[in-house]
Design an enzyme around this catalytic site. Structure first.
Site, PDB file in Angstrom:
ATOM      1  N   ARG A 236       0.855  -1.191   0.000  1.00 54.47           N
ATOM      2  CA  ARG A 236       0.000   0.000   0.000  1.00 54.47           C
ATOM      3  C   ARG A 236       0.888   1.238   0.000  1.00 54.47           C
ATOM      4  NH1 ARG A 236      -3.374  -2.892  -1.444  1.00 54.47           N
ATOM      5  NH2 ARG A 236      -5.423  -3.349  -0.568  1.00 54.47           N
ATOM      6  N   GLU A 265      -4.308   6.939  -4.078  1.00 54.41           N
ATOM      7  CA  GLU A 265      -4.637   6.416  -5.418  1.00 54.41           C
ATOM      8  C   GLU A 265      -6.005   6.928  -5.869  1.00 54.41           C
ATOM      9  OE1 GLU A 265      -4.521   2.134  -5.650  1.00 54.41           O
ATOM     10  OE2 GLU A 265      -2.530   2.077  -4.760  1.00 54.41           O
ATOM     11  N   HIS A 283      -1.533  -0.229  -9.843  1.00 53.97           N
ATOM     12  CA  HIS A 283      -2.119  -1.207  -8.905  1.00 53.97           C
ATOM     13  C   HIS A 283      -2.638  -2.466  -9.622  1.00 53.97           C
ATOM     14  CE1 HIS A 283      -3.970  -1.526  -4.641  1.00 53.97           C
ATOM     15  NE2 HIS A 283      -3.684  -2.728  -5.123  1.00 53.97           N
TER      16      HIS A 283
HETATM   17  C1  DGY Z   1      -5.296  -6.400  -2.291  1.00 55.16           C
HETATM   18  O1  DGY Z   1      -6.071  -7.344  -2.341  1.00 55.16           O
HETATM   19  O2  DGY Z   1      -5.044  -5.838  -1.229  1.00 55.16           O
HETATM   20  C2  DGY Z   1      -4.688  -5.975  -3.576  1.00 55.16           C
HETATM   21  O3  DGY Z   1      -3.894  -4.868  -3.437  1.00 55.16           O
HETATM   22  C3  DGY Z   1      -5.775  -5.733  -4.576  1.00 55.16           C
HETATM   23  O4  DGY Z   1      -5.235  -5.640  -5.842  1.00 55.16           O
END
Ligand code: DGY
Length: 317
Positions: A236, A265, A283
């Site tokens: 993240r 984002e 992403h």
């Molecule tokens: C998640 O599942 O956390 C991923 O980042 C989604 O793409």
């Protein structure tokens, strides 16, 4: 039949799957729902199948319809949901672990390689068509024999370690607790982040986003990396202080950066887009048909399990 709001469009087979089990409110146009729309659309719903593009902060949660008993997040990460606020309101929050581990590990390796081997500059040159091979053209950094530090040795961190071993990398990691030997597979455990950073020629961020990990890579911690480290983030955006990172990329302290995730984002720090040594993807961690189908089916299954049994194996709060 329980009434479920599905906030974003899913792959067709997964929507059909949901339609067999629930009275479903679909988002046919796949529009991003504002906080007010989320609250309004939750009216009379028993559950919500959410995605990482919606923010369920304490204010939204407090205003959701009182009929809502579960938020099933279509992701393994759940930093978009205030899970404590949900718990206070007796709303279960679930996620989709395991099924996206391999796909996300593949993207993590892609951005690590993209950063190390100067893919952004390479693509630019190839598109210009006037590039000329020479012995020192776009020389990058090689993964073979280098040390890879992994922050967060959960399922995805371990899957990255497995792939990195096949490149001949030496694995080091920092985690809340040390892994069992069979999971560790000779990776070197570091009790402190500082110690891990000091050996990380390459570094992969794979810890969960929470208040303890926000901006964990910042002006101070960046100093501990060996000069010229390569960093990747497939978890993240919250974990990196972008301004400090940009400064380190400009000074050469950090050789290059591979990113699949961002603070705020879909915005991306403007300098990440212009700096030659930042390789960016939008992403894509779990973006394969196989994985997105498995994630959506699991998110649906989580709701079904919750209403049938009163609990769910993938509950996170
Ligand atoms: C998640 O599942 O956390 C991923 O980042 C989604 O793409």
């Amino acid at each position: 039949m329980k009434k479920i709001l599905i906030t974003r469009k899913l792959i067709k087979s997964s929507e059909e799957n949901a339609l067999r089990l629930f009275d479903v409110k679909l988002n046919q146009e796949d529009k991003l729902l504002s906080k007010d729309q989320l609250i309004k659309e939750s009216n009379n719903c028993d559950g919500i199948l959410s995605s990482l593009t919606e923010k369920f902060d304490s204010e939204v949660i407090s205003k959701l319809s009182t009929t809502v008993k579960i938020i099933s997040n279509f992701a393994v990460g759940f930093g978009n949901i205030d899970i404590d606020a949900a718990k206070k309101r007796n709303i279960a929050v679930t996620n989709t672990p395991d099924v996206l581990t391999d796909a996300t590990a593949e993207i993590a390796i892609l951005i690590l390689l993209g950063a190390a081997r100067r893919a952004k500059e390479g693509i630019k040159w190839a598109n210009k068509k006037n590039w000329k091979w020479s012995a020192d053209f776009l020389m990058g950094k090689q993964l073979t024999e280098a040390r890879l530090g992994i922050l967060g040795m959960g399922r995805i961190g371990r899957a990255i370690a497995d792939r990195a071993r096949s490149f001949g990398m030496k694995i080091h990691y920092h985690n809340r607790s040390r892994l069992d030997k069979n999971l560790e597979k000779n990776a070197v455990y570091h009790q402190s982040l500082k110690s891990l950073l000091s050996v990380s020629d390459f570094f992969s961020i794979n810890c969960p986003a929470n208040k303890d990990t926000r901006h964990i890579i910042n002006k101070e911690t960046i100093k501990h990396f060996p000069d010229g480290a390569v960093i990747s983030n497939s978890a993240r955006g919250d974990m990196i202080d972008d301004d400090a990172m940009v400064e380190a990329l400009k000074s050469g302290k950090i050789y290059s950066l591979g990113l699949d995730v961002y603070n705020g984002e879909p915005d991306i720090h403007p300098e990440y887009l212009t700096l030659p040594n930042v390789f960016v993807l939008p992403h894509l961690g779990s973006a394969t048909k196989k994985t997105r189908t498995a994630m959506a089916d699991l998110a649906v299954k989580n709701i079904d399990e919750f209403f049938r049994t009163g609990t769910c194996k993938n509950r996170v709060n």
